[in-house]
Design a protein around this motif. Sequence first.
Motif, short mmCIF file in Angstrom:
data_model
loop_
_atom_site.label_atom_id
_atom_site.label_comp_id
_atom_site.label_asym_id
_atom_site.label_seq_id
_atom_site.Cartn_x
_atom_site.Cartn_y
_atom_site.Cartn_z
N ASP A 1 10.85 -5.23 -8.07
CA ASP A 1 11.08 -3.80 -8.38
C ASP A 1 9.88 -3.02 -8.08
O ASP A 1 10.00 -1.68 -7.70
N VAL A 2 8.67 -3.67 -7.83
CA VAL A 2 7.50 -2.79 -7.41
C VAL A 2 7.56 -2.34 -6.03
O VAL A 2 7.25 -1.16 -5.55
N ALA B 1 10.42 0.44 -5.69
CA ALA B 1 9.86 1.42 -6.12
C ALA B 1 9.08 2.06 -5.21
O ALA B 1 9.10 3.40 -4.81
N THR C 1 3.21 0.21 2.36
CA THR C 1 3.48 -0.73 1.28
C THR C 1 2.75 -2.02 1.20
O THR C 1 2.43 -2.43 0.24
N VAL D 1 0.16 -1.85 -1.90
CA VAL D 1 1.03 -2.44 -3.04
C VAL D 1 0.76 -3.91 -3.01
O VAL D 1 0.33 -4.52 -3.81
N ALA E 1 -2.12 -0.18 -11.76
CA ALA E 1 -0.69 -0.02 -11.32
C ALA E 1 -0.89 1.59 -10.83
O ALA E 1 -1.51 2.44 -11.45
#
Lengths: 61, 270
Positions: free
Chosen positions: B162-163, B166, B177, B181, B270
Amino acid sequence: MTRGAVLDPPRTVSTRTTATPRKRDRKRWGLTIIGVVVALVFLMPYLIMLSGAFKSRQEIL
Amino acid sequence: VLFPVGFMIYTSFRDLSRFGKDRGWTGFDNYKRVFGLDPLPTVLTNTLVWTFGTVLATVLLSLVLAQFLNKKFPGRKILRMVIIVPWAASVVMTSTVFVYGLDPFYGIINKFLVDVGILDGPYGFLKNATSGFLSAMAVAVFVSVPFTTFVVLAGLQTIPHDVLEAAQIDGAGKAATYWQVIFPMLRPALAVAAIINIINVFNSLPILKTMTGSIPGYDADTTTTLMFKLIQSDRQIDTASALSVVNFVVILVVIGIYLKVVKPMREVNA
């Protein structure tokens, strides 16, 4: 029920198009071909060794 | 665990004969002999190049390979098993295959490099210190990549889907990404991989012993192979013990600096 509609992302955020199943399949098999090359690189010394193991000393020399 | 370390430190302060007979306390004489060794600067430089060059190349290659192995494609499971082979196989065996492969007269790797036009003629990779050392580094990377890849891959699999979703919804591209992330979330896995690699590569003997062991002098030696030569060739057990202690302290300092500077275990914001 409007809950789903609230959670759905707005369509304008991402411009990326989704790949068709055939395109996706082709991409996956492309990765498999790269995988075979990677596997050969990692196995090369051992394949060379294995091929030598079935040869006689005269054949190698 | 403590006994061998304690005994090593104890031995480094003893005067031992060539046959291992203890002739008593000798203070810091063994350490003075270690720091007075002529090849020590070259050997220390080699050790730094060997450790950091190999670990850096291994981690970079592993990041790419782990990313590839994390994708879904037919044959992925088989490839994951195949990649373990160099790690599971004997290091001496793998190095020996490369020694024969790089032989200038009948080596298959040398012949391949000549056939594809990279080399004009056969080259004795393991006949001089620099090329021998670099070849050994390549083999060290080859045998270290599988383990590091699997550690990174395990890290990649802990990243919640889900990260990533998102990030995609927020309009992040593939590069953004990855760097903003995925990479920060890989820090703990990378820390484990890097520390284990630094220790393994720093203390590695078999690759260098097999590939550059026949090169005379100390131009292709690290502190570990120098220690081996001191015991095996020169029978200086006490000096080798002192060098072992120095080696142990150096690796502790290197890991300490790594943890302090890179802060790999720092929490990801986060």
